[in-house]
Design an enzyme around this catalytic site. Structure first.
Site, short mmCIF file in Angstrom:
data_model
loop_
_atom_site.label_atom_id
_atom_site.label_comp_id
_atom_site.label_asym_id
_atom_site.label_seq_id
_atom_site.Cartn_x
_atom_site.Cartn_y
_atom_site.Cartn_z
NE ARG A 78 -2.24 -1.01 3.58
CZ ARG A 78 -1.67 -0.16 4.29
NH1 ARG A 78 -2.21 1.09 4.30
NH2 ARG A 78 -1.27 -0.38 5.49
CE LYS A 221 -6.05 -3.73 5.29
NZ LYS A 221 -6.43 -4.72 6.47
CG HIS A 240 -7.14 -3.69 11.38
ND1 HIS A 240 -5.90 -3.31 11.65
CD2 HIS A 240 -7.17 -4.39 10.20
CE1 HIS A 240 -5.04 -3.90 10.46
NE2 HIS A 240 -6.15 -4.76 9.75
CB SER A 258 1.89 -6.27 9.42
OG SER A 258 2.33 -7.21 8.42
CE LYS A 262 -4.96 -8.34 12.08
NZ LYS A 262 -5.69 -8.45 10.89
CB THR A 263 -3.61 -13.92 9.61
OG1 THR A 263 -3.93 -12.44 9.28
CG2 THR A 263 -4.27 -14.89 8.56
CG ASP A 277 -7.51 -7.67 7.68
OD1 ASP A 277 -6.67 -7.69 8.78
OD2 ASP A 277 -7.65 -6.83 6.90
NE ARG A 342 -0.04 -8.94 2.60
CZ ARG A 342 -0.68 -8.43 3.92
NH1 ARG A 342 -1.63 -9.42 4.30
NH2 ARG A 342 -0.11 -7.37 4.68
#
Length: 552
Positions: A78, A221, A240, A258, A262-263, A277, A342
């Site tokens: 991004r 996003k 988030h 990141s 979390k994932t 997410d 990704r």
């Protein structure tokens, strides 16, 4: 020309009347909102989008597992510095203006919009995808994506919620439209532009315009930013976070920047995945915003993350990965193109995904951080005020990079664990979270998945096995019953025992391998960084929250 709803090509043949052709043609181009006289491929099947990408987009390939490998061009992530929010009367008083939300004039937006439309009009074909953001029908919005790359259409088909045939037939006008002309640069001399990249959101026009970046994550996003504005306005908390649900219906929310896990930690084979997410918490419970997952691929393996590894199959999009040209096997350890490799796939590719992606009110709120200073405990139980403090802080740390002279960790603070996507002031989301937690008596935890025994370079990264054991102990209720002690400076309550985790690991002071002086200095250094960062929010935070931070 194509009018794909179920994936079957609907061709206008020579024996059809000119009037029929014109009618269909006009209807489709009205849908795309562009003055376009060439084929529009609308709501195409995955197979059709594969064919389109492989035929028309250089660098696209089929991998050994059936996923589609694509290159996002020069931008491999991004571009937050190039994101703009249009300063217009319907939203200006609600927006948290500053480095996150940079103002753009309405006239500059229209210049960029026209530049994007002009570019799209020159393409030999366009792709349109219609989908939903938000699994709860009460709050979902209709999103239309207009783009020139099949890659972008397939990505958003994975990431948005895919309507049924009947829903497409009655889709009507979208609530929000993305014009993705990312292959074409912005004009740097347009007022307010700082580069050839522009990602601009206009709440009044309900539009997003992308120029100068082909990185598909900007669309994902961008819609999250839109929901971060619309949902609080409707009394719904946007977050988030990832979310999962246990066999007894207990829901957990996982927050983290990141690299914090979390994932990974929310993908638990013993629990149902609601989403990885983006979520909202309404009066009815939580719901996922998305219809898919967007996971990091770096060092991905079947052993460490079997659910994600298995999801990279036909229909999945993998970005900027390196693969063997002969076997088409992906080398997830090769980061020569980017560290930000990704994969995007529909959420139903996760075997234990909960469909529809809705759950009850959360029982546990888990704030994840990767502390490279090595002084935050692996697990702490938070008071309500501490939740607000650490939620607004949104701390993690990055390890020493490749820049010359950078030899120690650097702290990163991102409000609400997602500052780049916030629209309202962070304290609005924090106060809504505090109220929700109080109303539904949720527990809150701070989990450090970073270093232990010393800072980066001296200590070791806390093993995933220990982090999973901690999460398991939270879900089983074990950590609600054990004895706690106070961890000085940060004033955190830490358990003396946790099944599957050595006792000394639970207290960073006891596991520290350096001198006592180095431990004290490192702890105070991080504490001061917290205090300095929170000073920016002191004027809008209440007294209890201000007192919930470190004591120096």
């Amino acid at each position: 020309m194509h009018n794909n709803r179920s994936g079957n090509d609907t061709e206008v043949h020579d024996d059809e009347t000119d009037a029929s052709f014109a009618e269909i043609h006009e209807a489709l181009h009205k849908v795309a909102h562009v003055d376009f006289t060439k084929p529009i491929i609308r709501n195409a099947s995955t197979a059709v989008l594969y064919e389109e990408a492989l035929e028309h987009e250089p660098g696209t390939a089929l991998t050994s597992t059936g996923a589609l490998a694509l290159n996002s061009g020069s931008k491999k992530g991004r571009s937050p510095a190039d994101k703009r929010i249009v300063d217009e009367s319907t939203s200006t008083s609600n927006v948290w203006w500053g480095p996150v939300n940079i103002k753009m004039s309405e006239s500059s937006f229209m210049v960029n919009r026209e530049r994007a439309i002009d570019y799209l009009n020159t393409r030999p074909r366009l792709y349109v995808f219609d989908g939903y953001a938000g699994w709860d029908p009460k709050y979902r919005i209709k999103v239309r994506v207009v783009c020139a790359r099949a890659y972008h259409a397939l990505f958003m088909k994975n990431m948005l919620i895919r309507p049924s045939e009947d829903e497409l037939d009655t889709f009507g006008e979208p609530d929000f439209t993305i014009f993705n002309a990312g292959e074409f640069p912005a004009n740097r001399y347009t007022t307010g532009m700082t580069s050839t990249t522009s990602v601009a959101v206009n709440f009044a026009r309900r539009e997003m315009v992308i120029l100068g970046t082909q990185y598909a994550g900007e669309m994902k996003k961008g819609i999250f930013t839109v929901m971060h504005y619309l949902m609080p306005k409707a009394g719904v908390l946007s977050l988030h976070s990832s979310a999962n649900e246990g066999p007894e219906g207990d829901v957990s929310l996982f927050f983290g920047l990141s690299g914090t896990g979390k994932t990974t930690l929310s993908a638990d084979p013993r629990r149902f995945l609601i989403g990885d997410d983006e979520h909202c918490w309404s009066n009815d419970g939580v719901f996922n915003i998305e219809g898919g997952c967007y996971a990091k691929c770096i060092d991905l393996s079947a052993e460490k993350e079997p659910e994600i590894f298995g999801a990279i199959k036909f229909g999945a999009v993998v970005e900027n990965v390196v693969y063997n040209k002969e076997t088409r096997v992906i080398d997830y350890g090769d980061i020569s193109l980017t560290e930000n490799t990704r994969c995007a796939y529909p959420i139903e590719y996760i075997p234990n995904a909960k469909l529809p992606c809705l759950g009850g009110h959360p029982r546990n709120i888990i704030l994840l951080t990767c502390d490279a200073f090595g002084v935050l405990p692996p697990v702490s139980k938070l008071t309500p005020a501490q939740v607000s403090y650490h939620f607004i802080s949104g701390y993690t740390a990055k390890v020493a990079g490749t820049e010359e002279g950078v030899t120690e960790p650097s702290a990163t603070f991102s409000s609400c664990f997602g500052a780049p996507f916030l629209v309202w002031h962070p304290t609005k989301y924090a106060s809504m979270l505090a109220e929700k937690m109080k109303q539904h008596q949720a527990n809150a935890w701070l989990i450090n998945t970073g270093w232990n025994g010393g800072a980066y370079g001296t200590g070791k990264r806390i093993s995933l096995k220990y982090s999973r054991a901690i999460i398991d102990a939270i879900h089983s209720g074990e950590l609600e019953k054990v004895e706690y002690e106070n961890y000085p400076v940060f004033n955190l309550a830490i358990p003396k025992k946790c099944s599957g985790v050595p006792n000394e690991v639970l207290n960073p002071e006891k596991s520290w391998t350096g001198t006592a002086a180095s431990y004290t200095a490192t702890t105070e250094k991080l504490a001061k960084l917290f205090v300095k960062n929170f000073a920016a929010f002191a004027d809008k935070a209440d007294h209890a929250v201000l007192q919930a931070g470190p004591s120096i």
